[in-house]
Design an enzyme around this catalytic site. Sequence first.
Site, PDB file in Angstrom:
ATOM      1  CD  GLU A   1      -2.884   1.278   0.275  1.00  0.00           C
ATOM      2  OE1 GLU A   1      -2.451   1.488  -0.874  1.00  0.00           O
ATOM      3  OE2 GLU A   1      -4.091   1.273   0.542  1.00  0.00           O
ATOM      4  CG  ASP A   2      -0.935   4.692  -1.637  1.00  0.00           C
ATOM      5  OD1 ASP A   2      -1.608   4.160  -0.713  1.00  0.00           O
ATOM      6  OD2 ASP A   2      -1.464   5.334  -2.558  1.00  0.00           O
TER       7      ASP A   2
ATOM      8  CG  ASP B   1      -5.606   9.174   5.768  1.00  0.00           C
ATOM      9  OD1 ASP B   1      -5.046   9.779   6.686  1.00  0.00           O
ATOM     10  OD2 ASP B   1      -6.535   9.672   5.102  1.00  0.00           O
TER      11      ASP B   1
ATOM     12  CG  PHE C   1      -3.685  15.428   0.701  1.00  0.00           C
ATOM     13  CD1 PHE C   1      -4.612  14.446   0.997  1.00  0.00           C
ATOM     14  CD2 PHE C   1      -3.298  15.597  -0.623  1.00  0.00           C
ATOM     15  CE1 PHE C   1      -5.143  13.642   0.000  1.00  0.00           C
ATOM     16  CE2 PHE C   1      -3.827  14.806  -1.630  1.00  0.00           C
ATOM     17  CZ  PHE C   1      -4.754  13.825  -1.310  1.00  0.00           C
TER      18      PHE C   1
ATOM     19  NE  ARG D   1      -2.427   8.055 -10.062  1.00  0.00           N
ATOM     20  CZ  ARG D   1      -3.147   7.732  -8.991  1.00  0.00           C
ATOM     21  NH1 ARG D   1      -2.531   7.411  -7.870  1.00  0.00           N
ATOM     22  NH2 ARG D   1      -4.453   7.732  -9.021  1.00  0.00           N
TER      23      ARG D   1
HETATM   24  P1  5GP Z   1      -7.525   5.069   4.248  1.00  0.00           P
HETATM   25  O1  5GP Z   1      -8.563   4.102   3.838  1.00  0.00           O
HETATM   26  O2  5GP Z   1      -6.437   4.501   5.119  1.00  0.00           O
HETATM   27  O3  5GP Z   1      -8.130   6.308   4.872  1.00  0.00           O
HETATM   28  O4  5GP Z   1      -6.887   5.661   2.943  1.00  0.00           O
HETATM   29  C1  5GP Z   1      -6.081   4.967   2.109  1.00  0.00           C
HETATM   30  C2  5GP Z   1      -6.016   5.619   0.744  1.00  0.00           C
HETATM   31  O5  5GP Z   1      -6.338   7.012   0.785  1.00  0.00           O
HETATM   32  C3  5GP Z   1      -4.598   5.562   0.215  1.00  0.00           C
HETATM   33  O6  5GP Z   1      -4.373   4.364  -0.472  1.00  0.00           O
HETATM   34  C4  5GP Z   1      -4.547   6.776  -0.684  1.00  0.00           C
HETATM   35  O7  5GP Z   1      -5.034   6.450  -1.961  1.00  0.00           O
HETATM   36  C5  5GP Z   1      -5.493   7.756  -0.057  1.00  0.00           C
HETATM   37  N1  5GP Z   1      -4.766   8.761   0.773  1.00  0.00           N
HETATM   38  C6  5GP Z   1      -4.698   8.821   2.117  1.00  0.00           C
HETATM   39  N2  5GP Z   1      -3.920   9.845   2.518  1.00  0.00           N
HETATM   40  C7  5GP Z   1      -3.466  10.429   1.388  1.00  0.00           C
HETATM   41  C8  5GP Z   1      -2.579  11.529   1.145  1.00  0.00           C
HETATM   42  O8  5GP Z   1      -2.033  12.186   2.033  1.00  0.00           O
HETATM   43  N3  5GP Z   1      -2.327  11.818  -0.163  1.00  0.00           N
HETATM   44  C9  5GP Z   1      -2.899  11.144  -1.202  1.00  0.00           C
HETATM   45  N4  5GP Z   1      -2.582  11.537  -2.435  1.00  0.00           N
HETATM   46  N5  5GP Z   1      -3.732  10.099  -1.005  1.00  0.00           N
HETATM   47  C10 5GP Z   1      -4.004   9.742   0.279  1.00  0.00           C
END
Ligand code: 5GP
Length: 175
Positions: A98-99, A102, A151, A164
């Site tokens: 995963e990237d 959050d 962010f 990206r």
């Molecule tokens: P979660 O489900 O943990 O809230 O979010 C996961 C997804 O939200 C990540 O895979 C990503 O695509 C997006 N995301 C969360 N934080 C960021 C951020 O700071 N920047 C970007 N570009 N995407 C984010």
Amino acid sequence: MEEEKKLKVLISEEELNARIKELAKQIYEDYHGQEITFICILKGSIFFTVELAKRIPSDINFEFIRVSSYHGENSTGVIKMKVDLQGDIKGKDVIIIEDIVDTGRTLSYLKEYLKSKEPKSLKVCSLLDKKERRVCEMEADYVGFDIPDKFVLGYGLDVDEKYRNLPYIGYYDNV
Ligand code: 5GP
């Protein structure tokens, strides 16, 4: 008058490379050189998946999943499966790549979904972790960098499909 946005570097390309090399070594050792299946979470994890896999001298199978949970900079909290697994992961050692973690919603959902496919083992490796944003219990097994609640963009991460291909992780300091 609208203030000009300035993109700042949070994690440089050199720092990313050095940390990914460490993660690769750790994963290689933990799996004793055995075959691993990487599940790349599209699209944000493509750069990280490739750079990590290149540094692990074991057999690696690749699978891809695409889910959507974000629109622009705001989490909707609703996760939709857009691209599903093509292969069978039953009995395999699987790592979700995963990237960023959050709120933790995406990975909690994915872990439950993938467990139902009966892999031999299932772990999570995330390049970035924004722990203070968590709304559900979710700990990645491997984390590249803990980052503050900003962010971020680049190295796979987008805003409305842009940024990206930046080779580093950046952010706008006035957002
Ligand atoms: P979660 O489900 O943990 O809230 O979010 C996961 C997804 O939200 C990540 O895979 C990503 O695509 C997006 N995301 C969360 N934080 C960021 C951020 O700071 N920047 C970007 N570009 N995407 C984010």
